[in-house]
Write an enzyme that holds these catalytic residues in place. Structure first.
Site, PDB file in Angstrom:
ATOM      1  N   ASN A  12      98.097 -22.716  82.433  1.00 59.28           N
ATOM      2  CA  ASN A  12      99.093 -23.727  82.800  1.00 59.28           C
ATOM      3  C   ASN A  12     100.367 -22.996  83.213  1.00 59.28           C
ATOM      4  OD1 ASN A  12     100.925 -25.792  83.007  1.00 59.28           O
ATOM      5  ND2 ASN A  12     100.871 -26.365  80.832  1.00 59.28           N
ATOM      6  N   LYS A  14     103.055 -24.175  84.445  1.00 61.04           N
ATOM      7  CA  LYS A  14     104.285 -24.972  84.258  1.00 61.04           C
ATOM      8  C   LYS A  14     105.158 -24.849  85.526  1.00 61.04           C
ATOM      9  CE  LYS A  14     103.674 -24.477  79.318  1.00 61.04           C
ATOM     10  NZ  LYS A  14     104.248 -24.419  77.984  1.00 61.04           N
ATOM     11  N   HIS A 104     100.644 -33.373  78.311  1.00 63.21           N
ATOM     12  CA  HIS A 104     101.208 -32.144  77.731  1.00 63.21           C
ATOM     13  C   HIS A 104     102.441 -32.516  76.901  1.00 63.21           C
ATOM     14  CE1 HIS A 104     103.088 -28.242  77.335  1.00 63.21           C
ATOM     15  NE2 HIS A 104     101.901 -27.729  77.601  1.00 63.21           N
ATOM     16  N   GLU A 106     105.230 -31.256  76.711  1.00 61.06           N
ATOM     17  CA  GLU A 106     106.494 -31.223  77.468  1.00 61.06           C
ATOM     18  C   GLU A 106     106.678 -32.517  78.258  1.00 61.06           C
ATOM     19  OE1 GLU A 106     105.742 -27.412  79.274  1.00 61.06           O
ATOM     20  OE2 GLU A 106     105.926 -26.520  77.288  1.00 61.06           O
ATOM     21  N   GLU A 174      97.166 -28.524  71.181  1.00 63.36           N
ATOM     22  CA  GLU A 174      98.326 -27.650  71.317  1.00 63.36           C
ATOM     23  C   GLU A 174      99.386 -28.059  70.299  1.00 63.36           C
ATOM     24  OE1 GLU A 174      98.553 -25.697  75.423  1.00 63.36           O
ATOM     25  OE2 GLU A 174      99.553 -27.620  75.603  1.00 63.36           O
ATOM     26  N   GLY A 180     105.043 -21.627  73.161  1.00 64.34           N
ATOM     27  CA  GLY A 180     106.169 -20.794  73.589  1.00 64.34           C
ATOM     28  C   GLY A 180     106.937 -20.165  72.449  1.00 64.34           C
ATOM     29  N   SER A 220     100.850 -20.079  72.323  1.00 71.87           N
ATOM     30  CA  SER A 220     101.050 -18.641  72.101  1.00 71.87           C
ATOM     31  C   SER A 220      99.750 -17.846  72.076  1.00 71.87           C
ATOM     32  CB  SER A 220     101.861 -18.410  70.814  1.00 71.87           C
ATOM     33  OG  SER A 220     103.160 -18.992  70.952  1.00 71.87           O
TER      34      SER A 220
HETATM   35  P1  13P Z   1     102.374 -20.836  75.615  1.00 71.06           P
HETATM   36  O1  13P Z   1     101.026 -20.151  75.821  1.00 71.06           O
HETATM   37  O2  13P Z   1     103.458 -20.238  76.440  1.00 71.06           O
HETATM   38  O3  13P Z   1     102.703 -20.957  74.178  1.00 71.06           O
HETATM   39  O4  13P Z   1     102.201 -22.336  76.179  1.00 71.06           O
HETATM   40  C1  13P Z   1     101.132 -23.088  75.802  1.00 71.06           C
HETATM   41  C2  13P Z   1     101.077 -24.298  76.645  1.00 71.06           C
HETATM   42  O5  13P Z   1     101.947 -25.145  76.580  1.00 71.06           O
HETATM   43  C3  13P Z   1      99.960 -24.423  77.585  1.00 71.06           C
HETATM   44  O6  13P Z   1      99.871 -25.710  78.097  1.00 71.06           O
END
Ligand code: 13P
Length: 262
Positions: A12, A14, A104, A106, A174, A180, A220
């Protein structure tokens, strides 16, 4: 007979990489995995670029016949109409997207996406034969108040309300606190929630579909920790954020069968 699920390693991106950077990245990823003789039947690879990159990625993948799948990071719950700024599942299907990420964390937090909206988007994806990657996960606060599985289980139930039959979906667990943060869940934590999510799949979609449906872990994920997750029976891959933007790191995650000893 035990069902085997092909692991899926999904990147992903982003809000990163423009369409020129996307072309260079996907080309190099394909070369790198080709050089390493990656067995795509042992681990499927998919990338999720921003909308504006998708046409370029599609053109590259189709002209060079690259064994890399791609999809979008979101879609509209509507197919067409007066919805300024939205992207229809019909358009994504025309671009040969295989997948679309839905719900997601976010989007849930920064764009106020409710469980109802997530459910409507799952149905929009299925209408257009896109495989939704349904994201669920608890915050640190939820974890403290409700334990590890309650919120992800409730989110998945809501996302699948109204979905019947042999729906082809992927679930991504997740935990919000792991995204992150550099602090991934432990493989045991991921397995515990993944097992609970598979029970929801059995209840909503039936045994056969549940047995075939892939459940990913995200938060992560790195080359250094993918092995532990992939050894768990209910974890069938990873949804990778930050590490999916580093070519060598992502290629190494994809090649986990060579360093996991599976
Ligand atoms: P990270 O791997 O940066 O923690 O992000 C995970 C994520 O949100 C994938 O959709």
């Amino acid at each position: 007979m035990a069902v085997t699920r092909t692991p899926l390693i999904a990147g992903n991106w982003k809000l990163n990489l423009d369409h020129l950077q996307a072309i260079a990245f996907v080309q190099k990823l394909a070369w790198s995995l080709g050089d390493a003789k990656h067995d795509f039947a042992a681990a499927e690879v998919a990338v999720f670029p921003p909308f504006t990159d998708l046409r370029s990625v599609q053109t590259l993948v189709s002209s060079d016949k690259l064994p890399i799948a791609f999809g979008a990071q979101d879609l509209s719950e509507h197919d067409s109409g007066a919805y300024t700024g939205e992207i229809s599942g019909a358009f994504l299907a025309k671009l040969e997207c295989s997948y679309v990420i839905i719900g997601h964390s976010e989007r849930r937090t920064l764009h106020n996406e409710t469980d109802e909206v997530v459910g409507a988007k799952v149905q929009a994806a299925l209408r257009h034969n896109l495989v939704p990657i349904i994201c669920v996960g608890e915050t640190a606060d939820d974890l403290e108040k409700h334990g590890p599985s309650a919120v992800p289980v409730a989110q998945l139930r809501a996302a699948l309300a109204g979905v019947t039959g042999a729906a082809d979906v992927v679930v991504a667990y997740e935990p919000v606190w792991a995204i992150g943060s550099g602090q991934a869940a432990t493989p045991e934590q991921a397995e515990q929630v993944a097992a609970a999510l598979r029970t929801v799949l059995v209840e909503t979609l039936g045994e056969d579909v549940a047995a075939k449906t892939r459940i990913l872990y995200g938060g992560s994920v790195k080359a250094a920790n993918i092995a532990g997750f992939m050894r768990e029976p209910n974890v069938d891959g990873a949804l990778v954020g930050g590490a999916s933007l580093d070519l060598d790191e992502f290629a190494s995650i994809v090649r986990f069968p060579q360093h996991v000893g599976l």
